[in-house]
Design a protein around this motif. Structure first.
Motif, PDB file in Angstrom:
ATOM      1  N   LEU A 217      43.558  57.027  32.467  1.00 23.02           N
ATOM      2  CA  LEU A 217      42.815  56.260  33.465  1.00 23.02           C
ATOM      3  C   LEU A 217      41.562  55.675  32.836  1.00 23.02           C
ATOM      4  O   LEU A 217      40.801  56.370  32.164  1.00 23.02           O
ATOM      5  N   CYS A 218      41.370  54.375  33.067  1.00 22.83           N
ATOM      6  CA  CYS A 218      40.115  53.702  32.722  1.00 22.83           C
ATOM      7  C   CYS A 218      39.417  53.358  34.036  1.00 22.83           C
ATOM      8  O   CYS A 218      39.942  52.584  34.849  1.00 22.83           O
ATOM      9  N   TYR A 219      38.271  53.944  34.254  1.00 16.98           N
ATOM     10  CA  TYR A 219      37.512  53.753  35.492  1.00 16.98           C
ATOM     11  C   TYR A 219      36.332  52.845  35.167  1.00 16.98           C
ATOM     12  O   TYR A 219      35.438  53.219  34.411  1.00 16.98           O
ATOM     13  N   LEU A 220      36.316  51.644  35.729  1.00 18.68           N
ATOM     14  CA  LEU A 220      35.399  50.583  35.321  1.00 18.68           C
ATOM     15  C   LEU A 220      34.446  50.207  36.446  1.00 18.68           C
ATOM     16  O   LEU A 220      34.857  50.133  37.615  1.00 18.68           O
ATOM     17  N   ASP A 221      33.205  49.965  36.072  1.00 19.06           N
ATOM     18  CA  ASP A 221      32.187  49.539  37.027  1.00 19.06           C
ATOM     19  C   ASP A 221      31.375  48.416  36.375  1.00 19.06           C
ATOM     20  O   ASP A 221      30.944  48.543  35.224  1.00 19.06           O
ATOM     21  N   GLY A 270      33.883  47.893  46.176  1.00 16.75           N
ATOM     22  CA  GLY A 270      32.685  47.345  45.549  1.00 16.75           C
ATOM     23  C   GLY A 270      33.021  46.640  44.255  1.00 16.75           C
ATOM     24  O   GLY A 270      33.880  45.747  44.201  1.00 16.75           O
ATOM     25  N   ASP A 271      32.363  47.033  43.166  1.00 19.01           N
ATOM     26  CA  ASP A 271      32.642  46.446  41.853  1.00 19.01           C
ATOM     27  C   ASP A 271      33.327  47.465  40.945  1.00 19.01           C
ATOM     28  O   ASP A 271      33.184  47.413  39.728  1.00 19.01           O
ATOM     29  N   GLU A 272      34.076  48.402  41.551  1.00 20.74           N
ATOM     30  CA  GLU A 272      34.771  49.437  40.795  1.00 20.74           C
ATOM     31  C   GLU A 272      36.261  49.114  40.697  1.00 20.74           C
ATOM     32  O   GLU A 272      36.902  48.789  41.697  1.00 20.74           O
ATOM     33  N   PHE A 273      36.786  49.223  39.481  1.00 14.84           N
ATOM     34  CA  PHE A 273      38.202  48.970  39.218  1.00 14.84           C
ATOM     35  C   PHE A 273      38.786  50.163  38.473  1.00 14.84           C
ATOM     36  O   PHE A 273      38.058  50.903  37.796  1.00 14.84           O
ATOM     37  N   ALA A 274      40.092  50.321  38.586  1.00 14.70           N
ATOM     38  CA  ALA A 274      40.779  51.400  37.871  1.00 14.70           C
ATOM     39  C   ALA A 274      42.015  50.840  37.197  1.00 14.70           C
ATOM     40  O   ALA A 274      42.738  50.017  37.776  1.00 14.70           O
ATOM     41  N   LEU A 275      42.256  51.266  35.980  1.00 11.66           N
ATOM     42  CA  LEU A 275      43.467  50.910  35.250  1.00 11.66           C
ATOM     43  C   LEU A 275      44.217  52.207  34.983  1.00 11.66           C
ATOM     44  O   LEU A 275      43.791  53.036  34.183  1.00 11.66           O
ATOM     45  N   LEU A 276      45.317  52.384  35.698  1.00 11.81           N
ATOM     46  CA  LEU A 276      46.112  53.603  35.601  1.00 11.81           C
ATOM     47  C   LEU A 276      47.257  53.389  34.628  1.00 11.81           C
ATOM     48  O   LEU A 276      48.000  52.412  34.742  1.00 11.81           O
ATOM     49  N   VAL A 277      47.409  54.301  33.682  1.00  9.48           N
ATOM     50  CA  VAL A 277      48.467  54.206  32.675  1.00  9.48           C
ATOM     51  C   VAL A 277      49.378  55.427  32.818  1.00  9.48           C
ATOM     52  O   VAL A 277      48.988  56.547  32.475  1.00  9.48           O
ATOM     53  N   GLU A 278      50.557  55.215  33.358  1.00  7.84           N
ATOM     54  CA  GLU A 278      51.541  56.292  33.443  1.00  7.84           C
ATOM     55  C   GLU A 278      52.285  56.402  32.108  1.00  7.84           C
ATOM     56  O   GLU A 278      52.485  55.410  31.410  1.00  7.84           O
ATOM     57  N   SER A 313      30.785  49.141  32.378  1.00  5.49           N
ATOM     58  CA  SER A 313      30.803  50.501  31.840  1.00  5.49           C
ATOM     59  C   SER A 313      32.135  51.115  32.234  1.00  5.49           C
ATOM     60  O   SER A 313      32.593  50.946  33.367  1.00  5.49           O
ATOM     61  N   ILE A 314      32.756  51.830  31.286  1.00  4.31           N
ATOM     62  CA  ILE A 314      34.098  52.348  31.522  1.00  4.31           C
ATOM     63  C   ILE A 314      34.156  53.822  31.152  1.00  4.31           C
ATOM     64  O   ILE A 314      33.735  54.216  30.059  1.00  4.31           O
ATOM     65  N   GLY A 315      34.673  54.611  32.065  1.00  6.73           N
ATOM     66  CA  GLY A 315      34.963  56.010  31.798  1.00  6.73           C
ATOM     67  C   GLY A 315      36.444  56.166  31.513  1.00  6.73           C
ATOM     68  O   GLY A 315      37.271  55.668  32.270  1.00  6.73           O
ATOM     69  N   VAL A 316      36.795  56.843  30.421  1.00  8.87           N
ATOM     70  CA  VAL A 316      38.185  56.951  29.981  1.00  8.87           C
ATOM     71  C   VAL A 316      38.613  58.415  29.996  1.00  8.87           C
ATOM     72  O   VAL A 316      37.938  59.277  29.425  1.00  8.87           O
ATOM     73  N   VAL A 317      39.743  58.681  30.665  1.00 12.18           N
ATOM     74  CA  VAL A 317      40.307  60.033  30.721  1.00 12.18           C
ATOM     75  C   VAL A 317      41.786  59.940  30.368  1.00 12.18           C
ATOM     76  O   VAL A 317      42.487  59.045  30.858  1.00 12.18           O
ATOM     77  N   GLU A 342      24.757  56.197  31.663  1.00 11.07           N
ATOM     78  CA  GLU A 342      23.590  56.918  31.173  1.00 11.07           C
ATOM     79  C   GLU A 342      23.324  56.621  29.698  1.00 11.07           C
ATOM     80  O   GLU A 342      22.162  56.593  29.264  1.00 11.07           O
ATOM     81  N   ASP A 343      24.377  56.373  28.938  1.00 10.49           N
ATOM     82  CA  ASP A 343      24.239  56.127  27.499  1.00 10.49           C
ATOM     83  C   ASP A 343      23.822  54.694  27.175  1.00 10.49           C
ATOM     84  O   ASP A 343      23.718  54.343  25.999  1.00 10.49           O
ATOM     85  N   GLY A 344      23.659  53.861  28.190  1.00  7.61           N
ATOM     86  CA  GLY A 344      23.150  52.517  27.924  1.00  7.61           C
ATOM     87  C   GLY A 344      23.950  51.374  28.515  1.00  7.61           C
ATOM     88  O   GLY A 344      23.603  50.210  28.317  1.00  7.61           O
ATOM     89  N   LYS A 345      25.063  51.672  29.222  1.00  6.72           N
ATOM     90  CA  LYS A 345      25.908  50.641  29.847  1.00  6.72           C
ATOM     91  C   LYS A 345      26.580  49.770  28.786  1.00  6.72           C
ATOM     92  O   LYS A 345      26.385  49.954  27.581  1.00  6.72           O
ATOM     93  N   ALA A 346      27.395  48.826  29.266  1.00 10.61           N
ATOM     94  CA  ALA A 346      28.124  47.894  28.387  1.00 10.61           C
ATOM     95  C   ALA A 346      28.885  48.643  27.303  1.00 10.61           C
ATOM     96  O   ALA A 346      28.888  48.248  26.139  1.00 10.61           O
ATOM     97  N   ARG A 347      29.556  49.724  27.688  1.00 15.10           N
ATOM     98  CA  ARG A 347      30.289  50.540  26.720  1.00 15.10           C
ATOM     99  C   ARG A 347      31.373  51.329  27.445  1.00 15.10           C
ATOM    100  O   ARG A 347      31.387  51.427  28.671  1.00 15.10           O
ATOM    101  N   TRP A 348      32.283  51.886  26.663  1.00  8.82           N
ATOM    102  CA  TRP A 348      33.257  52.808  27.230  1.00  8.82           C
ATOM    103  C   TRP A 348      33.024  54.181  26.608  1.00  8.82           C
ATOM    104  O   TRP A 348      32.585  54.306  25.472  1.00  8.82           O
ATOM    105  N   THR A 349      33.284  55.208  27.396  1.00  8.28           N
ATOM    106  CA  THR A 349      33.043  56.581  26.950  1.00  8.28           C
ATOM    107  C   THR A 349      34.268  57.427  27.272  1.00  8.28           C
ATOM    108  O   THR A 349      34.810  57.333  28.375  1.00  8.28           O
ATOM    109  N   LEU A 350      34.678  58.223  26.305  1.00 10.81           N
ATOM    110  CA  LEU A 350      35.836  59.100  26.471  1.00 10.81           C
ATOM    111  C   LEU A 350      35.396  60.449  27.019  1.00 10.81           C
ATOM    112  O   LEU A 350      34.349  60.972  26.626  1.00 10.81           O
TER     113      LEU A 350
END
Length: 629
Positions: A217-221, A270-278, A313-317, A342-350
């Motif tokens: 899952l990529c959780y994007l804002d 809002g401005d939140e999107f999700a990319l689900l990868v099965e 900003s993207i959270g990756v799980v 928190e780490d500065g935006k404009a980035r993705w974090t695993l």
């Protein structure tokens, strides 16, 4: 094709025969009996009853054939005895062509074991009704959805089969579901459909059907999206969301090309999107997708004459599906998205399990901090402040420890920051202040022949703002009987810097009361010497980084600049009427050099670590030369 069974009636129940003939609903034509004048009254009555029955049967037969509802009479063996024109038209044939056909084959009742069993029970009279839904194929190629109903014909062993075309209703339901499950702005699947798909993917491990058994899952804002709505209006904001949705969908399509798993792009709100990868293949696949999504969003957008640049900003799980719930996956994604912000935006974090464990620990501490004060889980240890000239203990610094039932003994750096954030520092600070003053007074009483030692207590700036610190100090001093001159309050340099209004008034009132005010960690913050002349400060505590420079390293001499700075600070402080305490004194050489430049007191492992009150009592009575051994 799924079906459902019910024990309810149908429209075909209006055909209710009144004779016991073989097929009363569709009687054969008959000749009316001729009348005879000489017949008896009973005979004439019988003739009239016979005529009435024949008329009723003709009416039922006419109604059966003319009905818009498709119907057929089925015998107990499951074969069609008679079918009306509506059923023939529905199946694309003639009524007579259905006679003798197997009813189950005509409407696909054998496709599902449960429905087939229920159908057989209706034929045998062991079940009153059956209702199910079937998708039938018309001879011209199109499909139609039908609702099948079966029920007994009273007085016979036959069953009435009715078939209703519900294709339009199904299409309407499908359209309504699409509207319900899709975002009206971006046309993407919405939050409801996303969680439906996610839950389905987690219910059955995909490796059972040849998949990888993993999910990503990529959780994007979007960063700063609110500013777009506020400055350019919601119409432009909606167009931006639609453009972002298109780019994310393109990224997902490219990333999913040639892969075994499917990708779902959804707008969660809002401005939140999700990319689900099965059936994800690992973290690298999700990292590639996150990088491409980030790059796609950062490309400028041209919208209605406006050129906009945004970032995300993207959270990756990414993890195995076994043992994972939708709630747990989304919590991890939400946490990781927060890290990216928190780490500065404009980035993705695993997602990092260790970082999450630290966060969970912090949350656990935060939720139990207030009750811990009431449960007496905190204790105070004391570190002596030694006169560098005489070697006598002049005072002690109170240091709080938390004896946590789960995490063991915790030092202040583990929980003071949390206490300051949630406001519990006020309650904890009051406890520390009262306990330290009570202990200092006890030492004074137990050692009447020795000079009384002062106690130094750290105070957070929030205590000055969120409580009546002056009132608390006055009350505690009166309660414990400790003289104000034996209490020292330490505030960090950054906390004191720029003090004005209430904080300055509080510090001045405390100083007027006789309480000593000390600036802790001096020399590492703003180092603005101007405020020393306008604040009621009594003591400067030099940060340990200066003292460490006094050490003789193997094969090298100490840094002369550190000694010059410390000497200058000591002389300045003395001219302003302040005393100086050096922190982190660890060697006799450091103590000698500090004494040589005029520093007043020292604190550090050379004399003692933070210890229990009983050990301090021993130090008060000890000979000066014993402290530095």
């Amino acid at each position: 094709m799924s079906g459902t069974s019910e024990g309810t009636g149908s429209a075909a129940d209006s055909i209710r025969p009144t004779t016991t003939e073989r097929h009363p609903a569709v009687p054969a034509a008959s000749t009316a009996p001729s009348g005879t004048s000489g017949r008896s009254t009973a005979g004439r009555t019988a003739v009239r009853e016979s005529e009435l029955r024949e008329s009723e049967l003709r009416d039922y037969r006419a109604a059966f054939n003319a009905a818009h509802l498709a119907m057929a009479v089925v015998d107990r063996d499951g074969f069609v005895v008679n079918a009306n024109a509506a059923l023939a038209g529905l199946l694309g044939t003639e009524p007579h062509a259905l006679d003798g056909q197997n009813a189950a084959d005509l409407v696909d009742l054998a496709a599902e074991a449960r429905t087939w069993q229920a159908y057989r029970e209706v034929l045998r009279g062991r079940r009153a009704r059956l209702r199910c839904t079937r998708r039938l194929k018309h001879p011209d190629g199109h499909s139609l959805w039908t609702e099948i109903t079966l029920g007994p014909v009273p007085g016979t062993g036959d069953v009435l089969l009715s078939v209703a075309d519900i294709s339009d209703r199904r299409d309407l339901q499908a359209r309504l579901r699409h509207l319900q499950m899709h975002d009206p702005v971006t046309r993407l699947p919405n939050r409801a459909l996303f969680f439906e798909r996610l839950s389905a993917a987690l219910e059955t491990p995909s490796y059972e059907r040849g998949g990888t058994g993993r999910i990503g899952l990529c959780y994007l804002d979007l960063d700063g999206f609110k500013a777009v709505n506020d400055t350019l209006g919601h119409r432009v904001g909606d167009r931006l969301l639609t453009a972002v949705a298109a780019r994310l969908t393109h990224c997902a399509d490219q990333s999913g090309y040639g892969r075994t798993g499917g990708h779902l792009v959804a707008r969660l709100g809002g401005d939140e999107f999700a990319l689900l990868v099965e059936d994800s293949t690992g973290t690298e696949q999700l990292a590639d997708l996150a990088r491409s999504a980030l790059a796609a969003v950062q490309e400028p957008f041209d919208l209605a004459g406006q050129r906009l640049s945004v970032s995300a900003s993207i959270g990756v799980v990414e993890r195995v599906t076994a043992g994972t719930s939708a709630t747990a996956l989304m919590q991890a994604a939400d946490t990781t998205l927060y890290w990216a912000k928190e780490d500065g935006k404009a980035r993705w974090t695993l997602f990092d399990p260790e970082r999450n464990a630290h966060r969970m620990t912090r949350q656990a501490l935060s939720s139990t901090l207030r009750p811990a004060v009431e449960r007496d889980e905190f204790v105070l240890e004391y570190q002596p402040l030694v006169d560098l000239e005489s070697g006598v203990v002049r005072g002690v610094e109170a240091l709080v420890r938390w004896n946590h039932p789960q995490f063991g003994t915790l030092t202040p750096n583990r929980f003071i920051g949390i206490a300051e954030e949630d406001g519990s520092i006020v309650q904890l600070g009051q406890w520390v202040l009262r306990t330290a003053c009570r202990q200092a007074r006890r030492w004074q009483i137990e050692h009447p022949s020795d000079a009384p030692v002062f106690v130094s207590v750290n105070v957070a700036v929030r205590q000055v703002w969120d409580s009546d610190l002056v009132g608390d100090v006055a009350e505690i001093l009166a309660e414990t009987g400790l003289a104000p001159q034996l209490l020292q309050l330490e505030l960090t340099e950054s906390a004191v810097m720029g003090s004005a209004g209430r904080p300055l008034q509080a510090l001045q009132a405390l100083s007027d009361m006789g309480v000593r005010i000390a600036i802790d960690d001096f020399g590492t913050g703003y180092s603005n010497l101007a405020y020393l002349s306008r604040l009621p400060v009594s003591v400067l505590k030099l940060d340990g980084s200066f003292v460490r420079g006094f050490r003789y390293e193997e094969g090298a001499h100490p840094n002369p600049a550190d000694e010059t700075i410390v000497e200058a600070l000591v002389q300045l402080a003395h001219r302003l009427g302040l005393t100086v305490t050096a922190e982190c004194v660890e060697t006799a050489g450091q103590a000698a050099r500090l004494r040589r430049v005029g520093c007043d007191t020292g604190q550090g492992w050379l004399y003692s670590r933070a210890v229990a009150p009983e050990r301090i009592a021993e130090m008060i009575s000890a000979r000066p030369q014993d402290l530095a051994r």
